[in-house]
Motif scaffolding. Sequence first.
Motif, PDB file in Angstrom:
ATOM      1  N   ILE A 131       0.840  -1.206   0.000  1.00 47.95           N
ATOM      2  CA  ILE A 131       0.000   0.000   0.000  1.00 47.95           C
ATOM      3  C   ILE A 131       0.869   1.248   0.000  1.00 47.95           C
ATOM      4  CG2 ILE A 131      -1.690   1.335   1.344  1.00 47.95           C
ATOM      5  CD1 ILE A 131      -2.729  -1.450   2.372  1.00 47.95           C
ATOM      6  N   PHE A 132       1.891   1.289   0.831  1.00 48.16           N
ATOM      7  CA  PHE A 132       2.766   2.457   0.897  1.00 48.16           C
ATOM      8  C   PHE A 132       3.607   2.604  -0.371  1.00 48.16           C
ATOM      9  CE2 PHE A 132       1.683   2.633   5.359  1.00 48.16           C
ATOM     10  CZ  PHE A 132       1.736   4.008   5.628  1.00 48.16           C
ATOM     11  N   SER A 133       3.952   1.478  -0.977  1.00 49.41           N
ATOM     12  CA  SER A 133       4.699   1.526  -2.241  1.00 49.41           C
ATOM     13  C   SER A 133       3.876   2.227  -3.310  1.00 49.41           C
ATOM     14  CB  SER A 133       5.056   0.102  -2.677  1.00 49.41           C
ATOM     15  OG  SER A 133       5.719   0.118  -3.923  1.00 49.41           O
ATOM     16  N   ASP A 134       2.584   1.953  -3.321  1.00 47.37           N
ATOM     17  CA  ASP A 134       1.684   2.597  -4.271  1.00 47.37           C
ATOM     18  C   ASP A 134       1.455   4.063  -3.904  1.00 47.37           C
ATOM     19  OD1 ASP A 134      -0.257   2.246  -6.557  1.00 47.37           O
ATOM     20  OD2 ASP A 134      -1.661   2.897  -5.006  1.00 47.37           O
ATOM     21  N   ALA A 135       1.354   4.311  -2.598  1.00 48.33           N
ATOM     22  CA  ALA A 135       1.073   5.666  -2.126  1.00 48.33           C
ATOM     23  C   ALA A 135       2.210   6.646  -2.428  1.00 48.33           C
ATOM     24  CB  ALA A 135       0.788   5.642  -0.627  1.00 48.33           C
ATOM     25  N   LYS A 136       3.406   6.152  -2.636  1.00 52.43           N
ATOM     26  CA  LYS A 136       4.570   7.012  -2.926  1.00 52.43           C
ATOM     27  C   LYS A 136       4.449   7.699  -4.284  1.00 52.43           C
ATOM     28  CE  LYS A 136       7.972   4.251  -0.343  1.00 52.43           C
ATOM     29  NZ  LYS A 136       9.143   3.347  -0.480  1.00 52.43           N
ATOM     30  N   ASN A 137       3.569   7.201  -5.124  1.00 55.25           N
ATOM     31  CA  ASN A 137       3.491   7.691  -6.499  1.00 55.25           C
ATOM     32  C   ASN A 137       2.698   8.987  -6.676  1.00 55.25           C
ATOM     33  OD1 ASN A 137       4.968   5.446  -7.415  1.00 55.25           O
ATOM     34  ND2 ASN A 137       3.104   4.193  -7.466  1.00 55.25           N
ATOM     35  N   GLY A 138       2.225   9.572  -5.584  1.00 56.88           N
ATOM     36  CA  GLY A 138       1.461  10.818  -5.719  1.00 56.88           C
ATOM     37  C   GLY A 138       1.255  11.486  -4.378  1.00 56.88           C
ATOM     38  N   ASN A 139       0.388  12.506  -4.369  1.00 55.54           N
ATOM     39  CA  ASN A 139       0.045  13.162  -3.114  1.00 55.54           C
ATOM     40  C   ASN A 139      -0.902  12.247  -2.336  1.00 55.54           C
ATOM     41  OD1 ASN A 139       1.404  15.734  -3.639  1.00 55.54           O
ATOM     42  ND2 ASN A 139      -0.143  15.982  -5.245  1.00 55.54           N
ATOM     43  N   SER A 140      -0.428  11.738  -1.244  1.00 52.37           N
ATOM     44  CA  SER A 140      -1.200  10.715  -0.531  1.00 52.37           C
ATOM     45  C   SER A 140      -1.339  11.013   0.955  1.00 52.37           C
ATOM     46  CB  SER A 140      -0.551   9.335  -0.699  1.00 52.37           C
ATOM     47  OG  SER A 140      -0.444   8.983  -2.059  1.00 52.37           O
ATOM     48  N   LEU A 141      -2.403  10.472   1.500  1.00 51.22           N
ATOM     49  CA  LEU A 141      -2.657  10.529   2.933  1.00 51.22           C
ATOM     50  C   LEU A 141      -3.149   9.150   3.339  1.00 51.22           C
ATOM     51  CD1 LEU A 141      -3.243  12.008   5.673  1.00 51.22           C
ATOM     52  CD2 LEU A 141      -5.497  12.567   4.738  1.00 51.22           C
ATOM     53  N   VAL A 142      -2.657   8.656   4.474  1.00 50.73           N
ATOM     54  CA  VAL A 142      -3.076   7.339   4.954  1.00 50.73           C
ATOM     55  C   VAL A 142      -3.845   7.483   6.265  1.00 50.73           C
ATOM     56  CG1 VAL A 142      -2.315   5.089   5.810  1.00 50.73           C
ATOM     57  CG2 VAL A 142      -1.178   6.116   3.827  1.00 50.73           C
ATOM     58  N   LEU A 143      -5.089   7.016   6.253  1.00 52.38           N
ATOM     59  CA  LEU A 143      -5.896   6.930   7.472  1.00 52.38           C
ATOM     60  C   LEU A 143      -5.988   5.469   7.851  1.00 52.38           C
ATOM     61  CD1 LEU A 143      -6.768   9.767   6.399  1.00 52.38           C
ATOM     62  CD2 LEU A 143      -9.033   9.283   7.320  1.00 52.38           C
ATOM     63  N   TYR A 144      -5.849   5.164   9.132  1.00 51.54           N
ATOM     64  CA  TYR A 144      -5.944   3.754   9.490  1.00 51.54           C
ATOM     65  C   TYR A 144      -6.731   3.538  10.781  1.00 51.54           C
ATOM     66  CZ  TYR A 144      -1.703   4.835  12.279  1.00 51.54           C
ATOM     67  OH  TYR A 144      -0.772   5.387  13.151  1.00 51.54           O
ATOM     68  N   THR A 145      -7.502   2.465  10.754  1.00 51.49           N
ATOM     69  CA  THR A 145      -8.277   2.042  11.926  1.00 51.49           C
ATOM     70  C   THR A 145      -7.872   0.610  12.232  1.00 51.49           C
ATOM     71  OG1 THR A 145     -10.109   1.301  10.521  1.00 51.49           O
ATOM     72  CG2 THR A 145     -10.246   3.532  11.399  1.00 51.49           C
ATOM     73  N   THR A 146      -7.002   0.464  13.185  1.00 47.47           N
ATOM     74  CA  THR A 146      -6.554  -0.866  13.585  1.00 47.47           C
ATOM     75  C   THR A 146      -6.414  -0.912  15.093  1.00 47.47           C
ATOM     76  OG1 THR A 146      -4.780  -2.512  13.414  1.00 47.47           O
ATOM     77  CG2 THR A 146      -4.144  -0.197  13.172  1.00 47.47           C
ATOM     78  N   VAL A 147      -6.813  -2.015  15.698  1.00 44.51           N
ATOM     79  CA  VAL A 147      -6.699  -2.135  17.151  1.00 44.51           C
ATOM     80  C   VAL A 147      -5.422  -2.858  17.552  1.00 44.51           C
ATOM     81  CG1 VAL A 147      -9.181  -2.025  17.570  1.00 44.51           C
ATOM     82  CG2 VAL A 147      -8.109  -4.238  17.125  1.00 44.51           C
ATOM     83  N   SER A 148      -4.728  -3.422  16.575  1.00 45.67           N
ATOM     84  CA  SER A 148      -3.462  -4.107  16.850  1.00 45.67           C
ATOM     85  C   SER A 148      -2.347  -3.078  17.000  1.00 45.67           C
ATOM     86  CB  SER A 148      -3.138  -5.075  15.712  1.00 45.67           C
ATOM     87  OG  SER A 148      -1.784  -5.466  15.763  1.00 45.67           O
ATOM     88  N   GLU A 149      -1.680  -3.085  18.128  1.00 46.67           N
ATOM     89  CA  GLU A 149      -0.587  -2.140  18.370  1.00 46.67           C
ATOM     90  C   GLU A 149       0.575  -2.402  17.415  1.00 46.67           C
ATOM     91  OE1 GLU A 149      -0.490  -3.086  22.628  1.00 46.67           O
ATOM     92  OE2 GLU A 149      -0.679  -0.928  22.986  1.00 46.67           O
ATOM     93  N   LYS A 150       0.811  -3.664  17.114  1.00 44.98           N
ATOM     94  CA  LYS A 150       1.901  -4.018  16.196  1.00 44.98           C
ATOM     95  C   LYS A 150       1.634  -3.465  14.802  1.00 44.98           C
ATOM     96  CE  LYS A 150       4.360  -7.999  14.234  1.00 44.98           C
ATOM     97  NZ  LYS A 150       4.412  -9.476  14.141  1.00 44.98           N
ATOM     98  N   THR A 151       0.415  -3.651  14.306  1.00 47.13           N
ATOM     99  CA  THR A 151       0.040  -3.124  12.988  1.00 47.13           C
ATOM    100  C   THR A 151       0.079  -1.605  12.989  1.00 47.13           C
ATOM    101  OG1 THR A 151      -1.416  -5.037  12.668  1.00 47.13           O
ATOM    102  CG2 THR A 151      -1.745  -3.164  11.193  1.00 47.13           C
ATOM    103  N   ARG A 152      -0.437  -1.012  14.051  1.00 49.09           N
ATOM    104  CA  ARG A 152      -0.438   0.451  14.177  1.00 49.09           C
ATOM    105  C   ARG A 152       0.982   1.006  14.097  1.00 49.09           C
ATOM    106  NH1 ARG A 152      -1.182   2.196  20.103  1.00 49.09           N
ATOM    107  NH2 ARG A 152       0.991   1.495  20.025  1.00 49.09           N
ATOM    108  N   ASP A 153       1.897   0.410  14.849  1.00 53.55           N
ATOM    109  CA  ASP A 153       3.279   0.897  14.881  1.00 53.55           C
ATOM    110  C   ASP A 153       3.953   0.723  13.525  1.00 53.55           C
ATOM    111  OD1 ASP A 153       2.883   1.514  17.516  1.00 53.55           O
ATOM    112  OD2 ASP A 153       3.922  -0.257  18.304  1.00 53.55           O
ATOM    113  N   TYR A 154       3.635  -0.365  12.840  1.00 48.57           N
ATOM    114  CA  TYR A 154       4.266  -0.613  11.538  1.00 48.57           C
ATOM    115  C   TYR A 154       3.772   0.404  10.504  1.00 48.57           C
ATOM    116  CZ  TYR A 154       6.320  -3.105   7.628  1.00 48.57           C
ATOM    117  OH  TYR A 154       7.087  -3.421   6.534  1.00 48.57           O
ATOM    118  N   ILE A 155       2.484   0.715  10.519  1.00 44.85           N
ATOM    119  CA  ILE A 155       1.945   1.725   9.597  1.00 44.85           C
ATOM    120  C   ILE A 155       2.583   3.080   9.880  1.00 44.85           C
ATOM    121  CG2 ILE A 155      -0.142   3.028   8.975  1.00 44.85           C
ATOM    122  CD1 ILE A 155      -1.745   0.430   9.475  1.00 44.85           C
ATOM    123  N   HIS A 156       2.701   3.408  11.149  1.00 48.01           N
ATOM    124  CA  HIS A 156       3.320   4.694  11.532  1.00 48.01           C
ATOM    125  C   HIS A 156       4.757   4.768  11.019  1.00 48.01           C
ATOM    126  CE1 HIS A 156       4.108   8.266  13.886  1.00 48.01           C
ATOM    127  NE2 HIS A 156       5.152   7.661  14.464  1.00 48.01           N
TER     128      HIS A 156
END
Length: 276
Positions: free
Chosen positions: A52-77
């Motif tokens: 997802i982030f690889s694709d998001a690099k190709n333009g003006n992007s913003l990432v919103l995320y709703t995850t309750v997993s702390e591990k997933t949250r930290d990795y997205i951050h």
Amino acid sequence: MVDKQITIYVISDSIGETGELIARAAIRQFVSNKYEIRRYPYIQNEEQIKEIFSDAKNGNSLVLYTTVSEKTRDYIHMQGIESNIPTIDIMTPPLKALEKILGYPPKRESGIIRRLDENYFRKVEAVEFAVKYDDGKDTRGIKKADICLVGVSRTSKTPLSMYLAHKNFKVANVPLVPEVLPPDELFQKDKRRVIGLVADPYKLNEIRQERLKTLGLNFTANYANVDRINAELEYSRDIMKKLGCIVIDVSNSAIEETAGIIIDHMTKNFGERILL
């Protein structure tokens, strides 16, 4: 002023509806129509997030995320920092605030809202089923029902149907009347799913007299005659014997008690559980 094309990525460990709604609400505060919202549901591993982030690099992007997993949250951050893409954590602030007030940590189980919603709609469906197939109005309901209640008038078939519907059981009920042959569908039904209801004739007499009173009818009507009630009960027991179903005496039982017996019976035979 020239609008820039922007892509908002919504990442969720559930279906992502909340994140998408927030994204749409936010972008509508701007006059720009040059945007795209891409929703990525059920994201739980790092490889998916990297793509997802690889694709998001190709333009003006913003990432919103709703995850309750702390591990997933930290990795997205972390991916956001490395990719120089702004990320917004929707779930953590309210979770932290609630944890501080309540004094204990959240469950951190993904998809809880969806499971609750699904349970709610199953309950609504069961209630609608009980109304549609109440009092033998449509015998097709017998085949579809999880439970089929049979008995003479005023043996609590309808209130029981509604109570069980709120426990997510689809219930049809069929009155047994000596002058009317029971529908063939009853005899084709798995006998474990058919529940016979009987009551003390004098108890039924009292209940039926009250019913006549509310209708403004005379107590001497055949409907409340004890001999007639005994004949109906004898007929109903004969039908229940032919059906091979269990029989419950509801004379002195509350609806909840009778429902409990039925639910225990269903659990024993089918492993079905109440969904609260």
